[in-house]
Scaffold this active site. Structure first.
Site, PDB file in Angstrom:
ATOM      1  N   HIS B  71      -6.090  30.205  33.607  1.00  0.00           N
ATOM      2  CA  HIS B  71      -5.449  29.140  32.830  1.00  0.00           C
ATOM      3  C   HIS B  71      -3.931  29.169  32.977  1.00  0.00           C
ATOM      4  CE1 HIS B  71      -5.987  26.673  28.910  1.00  0.00           C
ATOM      5  NE2 HIS B  71      -4.916  26.274  29.562  1.00  0.00           N
ATOM      6  N   HIS B  73      -0.505  26.750  33.806  1.00  0.00           N
ATOM      7  CA  HIS B  73       0.085  25.426  34.044  1.00  0.00           C
ATOM      8  C   HIS B  73       1.261  25.615  34.997  1.00  0.00           C
ATOM      9  CE1 HIS B  73      -2.315  23.445  30.945  1.00  0.00           C
ATOM     10  NE2 HIS B  73      -2.177  24.568  30.255  1.00  0.00           N
ATOM     11  N   ARG B  75       2.622  23.115  36.702  1.00  0.00           N
ATOM     12  CA  ARG B  75       3.485  21.946  36.504  1.00  0.00           C
ATOM     13  C   ARG B  75       3.785  21.121  37.750  1.00  0.00           C
ATOM     14  NH1 ARG B  75       2.182  21.875  31.464  1.00  0.00           N
ATOM     15  NH2 ARG B  75       3.458  23.032  29.981  1.00  0.00           N
ATOM     16  N   ASP B 162      -7.761  19.853  30.008  1.00  0.00           N
ATOM     17  CA  ASP B 162      -6.929  20.737  29.179  1.00  0.00           C
ATOM     18  C   ASP B 162      -5.577  20.125  28.822  1.00  0.00           C
ATOM     19  OD1 ASP B 162      -6.272  23.234  27.845  1.00  0.00           O
ATOM     20  OD2 ASP B 162      -4.799  23.451  29.438  1.00  0.00           O
ATOM     21  N   HIS B 189     -10.896  22.151  26.166  1.00  0.00           N
ATOM     22  CA  HIS B 189      -9.817  22.442  25.222  1.00  0.00           C
ATOM     23  C   HIS B 189     -10.312  21.848  23.903  1.00  0.00           C
ATOM     24  CE1 HIS B 189      -5.386  21.776  23.945  1.00  0.00           C
ATOM     25  NE2 HIS B 189      -6.088  21.109  23.063  1.00  0.00           N
ATOM     26  N   HIS B 242      -8.900  29.012  25.549  1.00  0.00           N
ATOM     27  CA  HIS B 242      -8.048  29.487  24.443  1.00  0.00           C
ATOM     28  C   HIS B 242      -8.656  29.363  23.047  1.00  0.00           C
ATOM     29  CE1 HIS B 242      -7.128  25.234  24.256  1.00  0.00           C
ATOM     30  NE2 HIS B 242      -6.262  25.254  25.237  1.00  0.00           N
ATOM     31  N   ASP B 315      -2.789  30.713  29.469  1.00  0.00           N
ATOM     32  CA  ASP B 315      -2.294  29.394  29.048  1.00  0.00           C
ATOM     33  C   ASP B 315      -0.783  29.312  29.252  1.00  0.00           C
ATOM     34  OD1 ASP B 315      -2.211  26.794  28.213  1.00  0.00           O
ATOM     35  OD2 ASP B 315      -2.686  27.199  26.111  1.00  0.00           O
ATOM     36  N   HIS B 319       8.119  25.140  29.718  1.00  0.00           N
ATOM     37  CA  HIS B 319       8.907  23.961  29.345  1.00  0.00           C
ATOM     38  C   HIS B 319      10.375  24.322  29.514  1.00  0.00           C
ATOM     39  CE1 HIS B 319       5.586  21.712  27.582  1.00  0.00           C
ATOM     40  NE2 HIS B 319       5.215  22.805  26.934  1.00  0.00           N
ATOM     41  N   GLY B 334       3.585  25.154  23.664  1.00  0.00           N
ATOM     42  CA  GLY B 334       3.362  25.918  24.897  1.00  0.00           C
ATOM     43  C   GLY B 334       4.282  27.114  25.017  1.00  0.00           C
TER      44      GLY B 334
END
Lengths: 326, 443
Positions: B71, B73, B75, B162, B189, B242, B315, B319, B334
């Protein structure tokens, strides 16, 4: 004078001694309002900025009046026409104002904790003028001041509100006023009852210094010293937390009939603006029990006291110098 | 899942990982590991280093199969200021990972074979293996099924919207029925958006006090219960991302006892942090699902120990500061987590005695490798002669304060910045290549 906190973000920053200190200061500042020229030079040369990210004419005017009566310079930053519409961040806005040498930032924001974030960015003192559903400490202080005044008028002069039985009625869950008032009133010894439907009470009351929480206003009426009526945001209807205004008024409105069942000496407070006919009957709002206009009037004196307290605490001059050092 | 990496084909100097304790599905043993031509060449005590071999000190360390994150991200495409496949993979390598599954909530979303190919191509030069998850519905809008077969043909095994749950139960039911024959797994999710509406943290004592609108545990549990009923009806497997509440692990445990084909993951932050952290209003603590209560933490740890939970997954959700540093209610949810996951999980699960190191690496390496379909590429071990040399060397005695500015991720939004962590990843090998040596990324 007891030590003043650097910021007023929550009533908890003051504690009982700090609240009492501010109320005593407010006593002396209230007297200034009675003078032909209601102004003293106490904060001459200081700058107080009202930084409002959410519209509120009443609170902003109250703070600006307070600052002006203390001879502070005032600046006003609001969302309309500001750089916020150009996408400037809270941090950039706060740092920009701080760089102008502002001494106090009075911050109102729609999000809980935003004034605390501002405080972490700036060297100025920060006063929370209402943040989301979190707190509105100066409202709670002026409420305490108003109740103390009512007590004094009844011959029970004291700094605290020991034993005072207060019902806070309505949308406690979404109310920053209620959160601050619970902290302030309980710190001064009042006994607090929260009244509202479960959809409008906080999901958890763990750690809340309240005597009871429930939906039966009528059962309490006969033994209350204070009914604190909260404003009902009409939005609560849209989000399905209430079936109808009529039903709300019937269960929780302070009607003339309910007001008659209060003890003779009981008083009624409301943070304004009132929805007459919804949470409070017109007749009750205009009755001698109502202290609503006293609340507004006292707001100026209490905010003078808060500004003075933050800027003139014994350790504040040193803090300020340290912050300015290279 | 097909391997996206090409770097393993280059000739490499031999590597000798010396003096560690090798952990694998088969057991724990003191052994050196000799790596030649990208694979484990020999394993045993006191191995001699061939001439020219790189010698990596693993004294006091666990030598485990490389970790696998279900899991992450990354981006890319679409939000490169937050992270790229390259930087996310480097962060993963520093965290001891040899493979990560890139989540599909990119811009555009990974909802077509074309985007799958793009992201796999970006992963080809990355320093860990990058597998790709596809969306369940086009654009993650919850309406129209994505082309599972076309993406599955490129090696995609996990499908998820997700960032959102599939709100419409009839859409998820069709996804499970349609995907059943393809050998894919739908990953949910769990968040009922109507129950969650307007919530920014866990609804409870802290949200009530702080005046931040809360999100009830019900938002997660109601959707999980609904999904379990759909699994029972369709017989299709599901993975639950999660999971964060005591109620969720109770539901999952009951489903497993019933024999349903389900699996679940928890994050390091849900194992280690509670909603009390939000009292600072620091948006670094905003995450979805939100940080829960101490009772939930205890239930998650117990579920990891008992086997109700199959994997610890990060997860990892980067950002950039201009997005994240806002008032709590306005900040995006996040946390990044690839670089801290193993130490945080070690501190939350092994140090307090909930489980042993073997079970920890099962949760972080071989069990997620199986769920992601990455065992064919040698992820998750065991480290035996002839197996691809994906290796994580973890020093459990290292203590240090994590400095986000020193991280490899493009973003800094970690709640563990400035916190003392127990244990640190010392070396990472991917396909025999030492991508991290003494904590430093090598490329």
């Amino acid at each position: 004078m007891s030590g003043a906190p650097r910021h007023l973000l929550s009533v908890a920053d003051l504690g009982r001694a700090g609240i009492v200190e501010v109320l005593r200061l407010a006593d002396s500042f209230a007297e200034i309002a009675e003078r032909p020229i209601p102004k003293v030079p106490t904060l001459r040369g200081r700058t107080v900025a009202t930084v409002f990210f959410e519209a509120s004419t009443r609170t902003r005017l109250s703070f600006e009046t307070a600052a002006k009566r203390l001879s502070a310079d005032t600046m006003s930053f609001g969302t309309a026409g500001s750089s916020l519409s150009k996408g400037e961040s809270l941090r950039d806005t706060a740092e920009t104002l701080d760089a102008m040498g502002v001494d106090v930032m009075v911050v109102r924001h729609a999000a809980a904790g935003a004034p605390a974030r501002v405080a972490s960015y700036v060297s100025a003192h920060v006063v929370n003028a209402g943040d989301g559903q979190h707190e509105h400490p100066t409202q709670a202080l002026l409420d305490c001041f108003t109740l103390r005044e009512a007590r004094a008028a009844a011959g029970a002069a004291a700094d605290d509100l020991e034993g005072l039985r207060v019902a806070i009625v309505g949308d406690v869950r979404h109310s920053r006023v209620a959160r601050s008032d619970v902290l302030a009133l309980s710190a001064l010894g009042a006994e607090i009852h929260l009244v509202g439907p479960a959809t409008l009470l906080p999901p958890s009351l763990e750690g809340w210094p309240v005597k009871s929480a429930g939906a039966d206003l009528d059962a309490l009426l006969g033994e209350l010293d204070v009914v604190y009526v909260l404003r009902l945001q009409l939005e609560r209807m849209r989000t399905g937390l209430l079936p109808s205004l009529r039903e709300y008024s019937a269960r929780f409105g302070l009607t003339a009939g309910r007001a008659r069942r209060l003890p003779e000496s009981a008083v009624v407070l409301h943070p304004g603006p009132m929805n007459r006919g919804v949470e409070i009957d017109d007749a009750v709002a205009s009755s001698p029990r109502s202290r609503v206009t006293r609340q507004v009037r006292n707001g100026v004196a209490v905010r003078m006291a808060v500004l003075f307290h933050l800027l003139n605490g014994p350790d504040q001059a040193a803090t300020r110098t340290a912050a300015a050092a290279p | 899942m097909t391997s996206s990496r090409t770097s393993g084909t280059r000739p490499r100097p031999a590597v000798l990982v010396e003096g560690g304790t090798v952990v694998g599905p088969g057991g724990v043993q003191r052994a050196d590991v000799l790596v030649e031509d990208g694979v484990v060449a020999a394993l045993g005590p006191g191995l001699a280093a061939p001439a020219g071999a790189l010698r990596l000190d693993a004294g006091g360390c666990y030598v485990a199969p490389g970790l696998v994150d279900l899991h992450a991200h990354l981006r890319e495409p679409g939000n490169e200021p937050a992270e790229t496949v390259e930087t996310g993979a480097r962060a993963a390598a520093r965290g001891g990972y040899s493979a990560v599954v890139a989540m599909p909530n990119t811009e555009p979303a990974i909802d077509s074979a074309a985007v799958v190919r793009d992201v796999l191509a970006l992963g080809r030069d990355a320093c860990v293996e990058v597998a790709v998850a596809g969306t369940i519905t086009l654009g993650r809008r919850g309406e129209h099924l994505s082309p599972f077969a076309e993406m599955s043909a490129l090696g995609v095994r996990l499908f998820t919207d997700d960032g959102r749950g599939v709100q419409d139960p009839s859409v998820l039911r069709r996804a499970l029925e349609y995907g059943r024959d393809l050998g894919i797994v739908c990953a949910e999710h769990c968040e009922d958006e109507r129950l969650a509406a307007g919530g920014h943290m866990h609804e409870g004592a802290w949200s009530s006090r702080l005046g931040i609108p809360g999100q009830s545990a019900l938002a997660e549990e109601v959707m999980l219960a609904r999904d379990l009923a759909l699994v029972r009806e369709t017989g299709a497997p599901m993975h639950f991302l999660h999971l964060s509440t005591a109620g969720s692990v109770r539901l999952l445990a009951a489903a497993r006892a019933e024999g349903l084909p389900v699996s679940g993951e928890v994050t390091p932050h849900h194992l280690s942090l509670t909603d009390a952290e939000v009292a600072t209003y620091d948006p670094v603590y905003k995450v979805n699902p939100p940080l829960r209560t101490p009772a939930d933490l205890a239930a998650l740890a117990a579920a990891c120990a008992e086997g109700t939970i199959d994997a610890v997954a990060t997860d990892h959700a980067p950002h950039p500061p201009e997005d994240k540093d806002r008032p709590f209610e306005e900040a995006p949810p996040g946390m990044i987590g690839l670089e801290t996951a193993l130490a945080v999980a070690y501190g939350a699960l092994v140090v307090p005695g909930h489980l042993d190191v073997m079970r920890l690496f099962a949760l972080l390496s071989w069990q997620p490798a199986r769920l992601a379909g990455l065992t064919g590429a040698g992820h998750g071990g065991p480290l035996v002669p002839g197996a691809p040399a994906h290796i994580c060397v973890f020093d459990p005695a290292a203590h240090g304060v994590f400095d986000p500015a020193s991280g490899a991720s493009r973003s800094r939004n970690t709640p563990f910045g400035g916190r003392e962590l127990t244990g640190a990843v010392r070396h990472t090998l991917v396909g025999g290549e030492p991508v991290v040596i003494a904590g430093e990324a090598q490329r």
